[in-house]
Design an enzyme around this catalytic site. Structure first.
Site, PDB file in Angstrom:
ATOM      1  N   TYR A 263       0.764  -1.171  -0.125  1.00  0.00           N
ATOM      2  CA  TYR A 263      -0.055  -0.064  -0.185  1.00  0.00           C
ATOM      3  C   TYR A 263       0.870   1.142   0.019  1.00  0.00           C
ATOM      4  O   TYR A 263       1.944   1.321   0.433  1.00  0.00           O
ATOM      5  CB  TYR A 263      -1.037  -0.067   1.183  1.00  0.00           C
ATOM      6  CG  TYR A 263      -1.954   0.951   1.293  1.00  0.00           C
ATOM      7  CD1 TYR A 263      -2.658   1.458   0.095  1.00  0.00           C
ATOM      8  CD2 TYR A 263      -2.013   1.889   2.472  1.00  0.00           C
ATOM      9  CE1 TYR A 263      -3.636   2.597   0.214  1.00  0.00           C
ATOM     10  CE2 TYR A 263      -2.946   2.965   2.462  1.00  0.00           C
ATOM     11  CZ  TYR A 263      -3.652   3.378   1.738  1.00  0.00           C
ATOM     12  OH  TYR A 263      -4.650   4.140   1.602  1.00  0.00           O
ATOM     13  N   TYR A 273      -3.517   5.471   8.966  1.00  0.00           N
ATOM     14  CA  TYR A 273      -3.102   4.194   8.890  1.00  0.00           C
ATOM     15  C   TYR A 273      -1.858   3.801   9.772  1.00  0.00           C
ATOM     16  O   TYR A 273      -0.619   4.019   9.249  1.00  0.00           O
ATOM     17  CB  TYR A 273      -2.755   3.936   7.535  1.00  0.00           C
ATOM     18  CG  TYR A 273      -2.340   2.734   6.718  1.00  0.00           C
ATOM     19  CD1 TYR A 273      -3.452   1.896   6.488  1.00  0.00           C
ATOM     20  CD2 TYR A 273      -1.106   2.230   6.873  1.00  0.00           C
ATOM     21  CE1 TYR A 273      -3.058   0.560   5.993  1.00  0.00           C
ATOM     22  CE2 TYR A 273      -0.996   1.125   6.243  1.00  0.00           C
ATOM     23  CZ  TYR A 273      -1.915   0.230   5.766  1.00  0.00           C
ATOM     24  OH  TYR A 273      -1.640  -1.102   5.179  1.00  0.00           O
TER      25      TYR A 273
END
Length: 391
Positions: A263, A273
């Site tokens: 990612y 995140y």
């Protein structure tokens, strides 16, 4: 994009009727699909590779589930009689093991479906907390529609193996985990044991897919992440790939290929995140390069990773702001459309195919080009700019 992807795989459209024979399951068997809840092949949904926070819970099912072996054809019977022009992705005769399949709408599912559509035989490694519920849903026909391939046939999975990629060998498993009631009756679920069982069952594989990630503290900022949470994220999301390759390379045929999922948070700041997951993804990409060198020199195995954009899935809800990330991508990516899981799956099919025989050690972005952007053009500061617009 769906039509383009399908033609790229040289898969012809066929009738979508499903024979009743496909709906017959052996007792205890489960046949897995990738397209969820009636969505079209082009509208598969998935996640930012964060499997549910519980997916590495210490529980697993009993012995591996066996399936009737059904060969999935990538083209309709009518199309096979016609000469096919151009290049095609042909994985017939290849066997793939996909680690990290928990439902029918994640990236792992999409990859399995694309590989099956190209002709590969599919083996899956999964976890018990999802497996038990999943088997019930499958027996009730909940995923029948999502199993339909572009040619109208159903994706079949030859066998499902219980897997906990946090543990390399049985000696690594703490006694409290072995005694956990959710492990009762289960066996051969560590990485080494699964690889050995696959070898006993099938001899070898050609393709290895790592679709595993877990950050128990993913919602915490890095400065608030505990050492335990940080190391758990790296163990489950990164070292698990090293472990899989370590034990599966000996049973992979030369010229085989392996892929993982990463990612953009590995190289860009993505607030929210957290929990060490951005570090885990950065480590995964670094390891991909080193593993490509070692596996390539030692066993002629290619190793790549796909950096996919944000997509909706049950697992993606774990990070809590998936809708915001999708909206941001739609507003700022060069291609203003929602990414579909089949686009990631088709990219994976290409990477593991002979068409990508010279590609290894690479991070392949499948995110509508969002990785190329340096600023968010939806900012009010850019209101007066003459931005490109659809004609």
């Amino acid at each position: 994009m769906a039509a383009t992807a399908v033609s790229g795989l040289q898969m012809a459209t066929a009738r979508s009727n499903i024979s009743s024979s496909h709906r017959i399951f052996k007792a205890g068997a489960a046949i897995l699909g990738t397209n969820s809840k009636g969505r079209s092949w082009a509208k598969l949904a998935s996640a930012c590779h964060i499997s549910s926070l519980q997916h590495f819970e210490r529980s697993f099912s009993s012995s591996p589930i066996r399936f009737d072996k059904v060969v999935t054809k990538a083209m309709s019977e009518a199309s096979e009689k016609k000469p096919v022009s151009g290049l095609s992705i042909d994985l017939k005769g290849k066997r793939a093991f996909i680690a990290g399949v928990a439902d029918d709408n994640g990236y792992g599912w999409a990859i399995a479906k694309s590989l099956a559509a190209a002709g590969a035989e599919i083996l899956v490694g999964t976890w018990v907390p999802a497996l038990s519920i999943f088997e019930t849903s499958l027996r009730r026909g909940k995923f029948d529609e999502s199993r339909v391939l572009p040619d109208g046939s159903l994706m079949e999975i030859t066998k499902v193996y219980p897997l906990d990629a946090v543990y390399d060998t049985l000696d690594d498993v703490p006694e409290e985990v072995k005694a956990n009631k959710r492990y009762a009756g289960s066996s051969n679920w560590t990485v080494q044991e699964v690889a050995e069982t696959v070898k006993q069952d099938f001899g070898s594989i050609d393709i290895l897919v790592h679709s595993l990630a877990n950050g128990p503290e993913v919602t915490k900022p890095l400065l608030e992440t505990s050492r335990k949470g940080y190391l758990a994220a790296v163990s489950a999301s990164t070292y698990s790939y090293v472990s899989l390759l370590k034990y599966f390379i000996p049973i992979m045929n030369p010229g085989g290929s392996s892929i993982s999922l990463t990612y953009i948070a590995s190289e860009r700041i993505i607030p929210g995140y957290g929990g060490g997951m951005s570090s885990a993804k950065a480590a995964l990409e670094s390891d991909t390069r080193v593993l490509a060198f070692e596996a390539g020199r030692k066993s002629k195995i290619r190793v790549n990773t796909i950096s996919a954009g944000p997509l909706r899935s049950r697992a993606a809800k774990a990070i809590g702001f998936i809708d915001t990330m999708i909206e941001y991508s739609l507003a700022n990516a060069p291609l203003q459309k929602e990414l579909s899981a089949d686009e990631v799956g088709n990219a994976a099919a290409f990477l593991v195919s002979p068409l990508a025989s010279a590609i290894t050690g690479a991070v392949i972005y499948v995110d509508n080009g969002l990785n190329a952007m340096g600023v968010g053009v939806d900012s009010p500061l850019f209101t007066d700019l003459n931005l490109p617009k659809e004609g």
